[in-house]
Write a protein that holds these residues in place. Structure first.
Motif, PDB file in Angstrom:
ATOM      1  N   PRO A   1      20.121  -0.826  14.454  1.00 23.88           N
ATOM      2  CA  PRO A   1      19.502  -0.660  13.103  1.00 23.88           C
ATOM      3  C   PRO A   1      20.337  -0.609  12.039  1.00 23.88           C
ATOM      4  O   PRO A   1      21.524  -0.507  12.078  1.00 23.88           O
ATOM      5  CB  PRO A   1      18.861   0.650  13.265  1.00 23.88           C
ATOM      6  CG  PRO A   1      19.841   1.451  14.351  1.00 23.88           C
ATOM      7  CD  PRO A   1      20.218   0.350  15.180  1.00 23.88           C
TER       8      PRO A   1
ATOM      9  N   GLY B   1      19.507   4.160   9.837  1.00 24.83           N
ATOM     10  CA  GLY B   1      19.016   4.643  11.213  1.00 24.83           C
ATOM     11  C   GLY B   1      17.608   3.997  11.789  1.00 24.83           C
ATOM     12  O   GLY B   1      17.367   3.989  12.762  1.00 24.83           O
ATOM     13  N   LYS B   2      16.974   3.168  10.542  1.00 19.34           N
ATOM     14  CA  LYS B   2      15.922   2.381  10.908  1.00 19.34           C
ATOM     15  C   LYS B   2      16.216   0.994  10.761  1.00 19.34           C
ATOM     16  O   LYS B   2      17.270   0.679  10.280  1.00 19.34           O
ATOM     17  CB  LYS B   2      14.623   2.974   9.809  1.00 19.34           C
ATOM     18  CG  LYS B   2      14.361   4.424   9.986  1.00 19.34           C
ATOM     19  CD  LYS B   2      13.125   4.805   9.008  1.00 19.34           C
ATOM     20  CE  LYS B   2      12.396   5.802   9.248  1.00 19.34           C
ATOM     21  NZ  LYS B   2      11.136   6.136   8.756  1.00 19.34           N
ATOM     22  N   TYR B   3      14.972   0.265  11.256  1.00 20.00           N
ATOM     23  CA  TYR B   3      15.403  -1.102  11.047  1.00 20.00           C
ATOM     24  C   TYR B   3      14.650  -1.388   9.620  1.00 20.00           C
ATOM     25  O   TYR B   3      13.317  -1.296   9.271  1.00 20.00           O
ATOM     26  CB  TYR B   3      14.429  -2.084  12.179  1.00 20.00           C
ATOM     27  CG  TYR B   3      15.177  -1.750  13.424  1.00 20.00           C
ATOM     28  CD1 TYR B   3      16.026  -2.681  13.727  1.00 20.00           C
ATOM     29  CD2 TYR B   3      14.815  -0.884  14.555  1.00 20.00           C
ATOM     30  CE1 TYR B   3      17.036  -2.731  14.921  1.00 20.00           C
ATOM     31  CE2 TYR B   3      15.289  -1.147  15.644  1.00 20.00           C
ATOM     32  CZ  TYR B   3      16.313  -1.840  15.883  1.00 20.00           C
ATOM     33  OH  TYR B   3      16.936  -1.574  17.066  1.00 20.00           O
TER      34      TYR B   3
ATOM     35  N   HIS C   1      13.912  -5.023  18.612  1.00 20.00           N
ATOM     36  CA  HIS C   1      14.056  -3.639  17.899  1.00 20.00           C
ATOM     37  C   HIS C   1      13.682  -2.742  18.929  1.00 20.00           C
ATOM     38  O   HIS C   1      12.548  -2.675  19.725  1.00 20.00           O
ATOM     39  CB  HIS C   1      12.896  -3.743  17.005  1.00 20.00           C
ATOM     40  CG  HIS C   1      13.147  -4.956  16.042  1.00 20.00           C
ATOM     41  ND1 HIS C   1      12.429  -6.230  16.373  1.00 20.00           N
ATOM     42  CD2 HIS C   1      13.401  -4.995  14.525  1.00 20.00           C
ATOM     43  CE1 HIS C   1      12.649  -7.032  15.269  1.00 20.00           C
ATOM     44  NE2 HIS C   1      13.232  -6.308  14.235  1.00 20.00           N
TER      45      HIS C   1
ATOM     46  N   LEU D   1      12.910   0.836  19.585  1.00 21.53           N
ATOM     47  CA  LEU D   1      12.401   1.977  18.824  1.00 21.53           C
ATOM     48  C   LEU D   1      12.236   3.053  19.570  1.00 21.53           C
ATOM     49  O   LEU D   1      11.272   3.337  20.455  1.00 21.53           O
ATOM     50  CB  LEU D   1      10.940   1.283  18.262  1.00 21.53           C
ATOM     51  CG  LEU D   1      10.935  -0.102  17.546  1.00 21.53           C
ATOM     52  CD1 LEU D   1       9.584  -0.495  17.269  1.00 21.53           C
ATOM     53  CD2 LEU D   1      11.533   0.080  16.167  1.00 21.53           C
TER      54      LEU D   1
ATOM     55  N   TYR E   1      12.024   7.601  18.967  1.00 19.53           N
ATOM     56  CA  TYR E   1      11.957   8.922  17.915  1.00 19.53           C
ATOM     57  C   TYR E   1      12.339  10.009  18.683  1.00 19.53           C
ATOM     58  O   TYR E   1      11.954  10.582  19.654  1.00 19.53           O
ATOM     59  CB  TYR E   1      10.766   9.198  17.488  1.00 19.53           C
ATOM     60  CG  TYR E   1      10.693  10.147  16.565  1.00 19.53           C
ATOM     61  CD1 TYR E   1      10.435  10.023  15.278  1.00 19.53           C
ATOM     62  CD2 TYR E   1      10.483  11.743  16.898  1.00 19.53           C
ATOM     63  CE1 TYR E   1      10.463  11.211  14.254  1.00 19.53           C
ATOM     64  CE2 TYR E   1      10.324  12.667  15.984  1.00 19.53           C
ATOM     65  CZ  TYR E   1      10.433  12.375  14.663  1.00 19.53           C
ATOM     66  OH  TYR E   1      10.489  13.444  13.825  1.00 19.53           O
TER      67      TYR E   1
ATOM     68  N   SER F   1      17.144  12.018  13.802  1.00 19.45           N
ATOM     69  CA  SER F   1      17.667  10.781  14.669  1.00 19.45           C
ATOM     70  C   SER F   1      16.259  10.075  14.974  1.00 19.45           C
ATOM     71  O   SER F   1      15.518  10.399  16.088  1.00 19.45           O
ATOM     72  CB  SER F   1      18.314  11.126  16.133  1.00 19.45           C
ATOM     73  OG  SER F   1      18.766   9.921  16.489  1.00 19.45           O
ATOM     74  N   LYS F   2      15.760   8.975  14.334  1.00 18.86           N
ATOM     75  CA  LYS F   2      14.566   8.210  14.225  1.00 18.86           C
ATOM     76  C   LYS F   2      14.644   6.888  13.825  1.00 18.86           C
ATOM     77  O   LYS F   2      15.242   6.578  12.938  1.00 18.86           O
ATOM     78  CB  LYS F   2      13.343   8.992  13.673  1.00 18.86           C
ATOM     79  CG  LYS F   2      13.738   9.424  12.276  1.00 18.86           C
ATOM     80  CD  LYS F   2      12.781   9.900  11.447  1.00 18.86           C
ATOM     81  CE  LYS F   2      12.815  10.101  10.200  1.00 18.86           C
ATOM     82  NZ  LYS F   2      11.721  10.869   9.156  1.00 18.86           N
ATOM     83  N   ARG F   3      14.044   5.901  14.532  1.00 21.80           N
ATOM     84  CA  ARG F   3      13.769   4.737  14.121  1.00 21.80           C
ATOM     85  C   ARG F   3      12.311   4.447  13.744  1.00 21.80           C
ATOM     86  O   ARG F   3      11.986   3.037  13.444  1.00 21.80           O
ATOM     87  CB  ARG F   3      14.282   3.772  15.252  1.00 21.80           C
ATOM     88  CG  ARG F   3      15.571   3.854  15.318  1.00 21.80           C
ATOM     89  CD  ARG F   3      16.125   2.750  16.577  1.00 21.80           C
ATOM     90  NE  ARG F   3      17.818   3.050  17.025  1.00 21.80           N
ATOM     91  CZ  ARG F   3      18.280   2.482  17.732  1.00 21.80           C
ATOM     92  NH1 ARG F   3      17.738   1.536  18.515  1.00 21.80           N
ATOM     93  NH2 ARG F   3      19.758   2.870  17.996  1.00 21.80           N
TER      94      ARG F   3
END
Length: 209
Positions: free
Chosen positions: A117, A121-123, A134, A136, A138, A143-145
């Motif tokens: 990512p 921390g996300k895309y 991707h 994915l 959570y 710490s989460k996408r």
């Protein structure tokens, strides 16, 4: 009415009630399971259920989201519940993904296919890559996408926002893209067995209006 006649009648009534209750419980369980198998596309304030394993859908050249339910990610218990979204520009790449295959058979879904990512921390982009996906998850609010929309017992309703597209080595906003069509394969390995099964794979043809 004699006692010996009443007892068989009560027995029949009891069996009938029990059978009806079992059918109701099974129906309720099936309804609950199907709810958590659903995939949604959200755009312009409206949420649409993607009801088929393979579906063609027309959307605006505007930001949109994929929404789905998944069990909670728990690395300590080795419960790596995740969703994998592969994005393609060529329909032939989409056609390669089929129910019954093992994830390891597909370069876009095997154990080394998860793309890194962004620094957030996300895309920040939907990345078109025939050999990657991707990944994915959570874990928690730090710490989460994905976005956490709500929780129901062991399930979470999660959201993958798509605001920009990355292809031809460039990042382009949805409204500025020149693409007219692209393809998504969305895999949620619900029992973590590494096999693509019914209700785990959704293939989408996205046409941009």
């Amino acid at each position: 009415m004699k006692t010996n006649k009443i007892r068989p009648l009560l027995l029949l009534i009891g069996i009938s009630v029990l059978t009806h209750s079992c059918k109701s419980l099974k129906s309720q369980k099936k309804s609950t399971e199907s709810k958590f198998d659903q995939l949604f596309l959200y755009q312009n304030g409206k949420e649409k259920i993607i009801s088929q394993e393979s579906e063609s859908i027309t959307i605006d050249k505007n930001n949109f989201s994929l929404r789905f339910y998944n069990k909670k990610y728990n690395s300590e218990a080795k419960e790596y519940y995740s969703a994998q979204v592969a994005a393609f520009l060529d329909i032939e790449d989409l056609d390669k993904v089929k129910i019954g295959m093992k994830k390891q058979e597909l370069s876009c879904f095997n154990s080394g296919s998860g793309m890194a990512p962004d620094y957030s921390g996300k895309y920040e982009n939907l990345i078109f890559n025939s050999t990657g996906s991707h990944y994915l998850i959570y874990k928690n609010s730090d710490s989460k996408r994905l976005n956490l929309l709500n929780s129901i017992n062991e399930y979470q309703k999660l959201e993958f926002e798509i605001n920009r597209l990355y292809y031809n080595n460039a990042s382009v906003s949805m409204k500025d893209t020149q693409l007219s069509t692209f393809y998504l394969a969305i895999l949620i390995d619900r029992n973590l067995n590494g096999v693509i099964e019914n209700n785990e794979l959704t293939k989408m043809i996205i046409q941009l209006n």
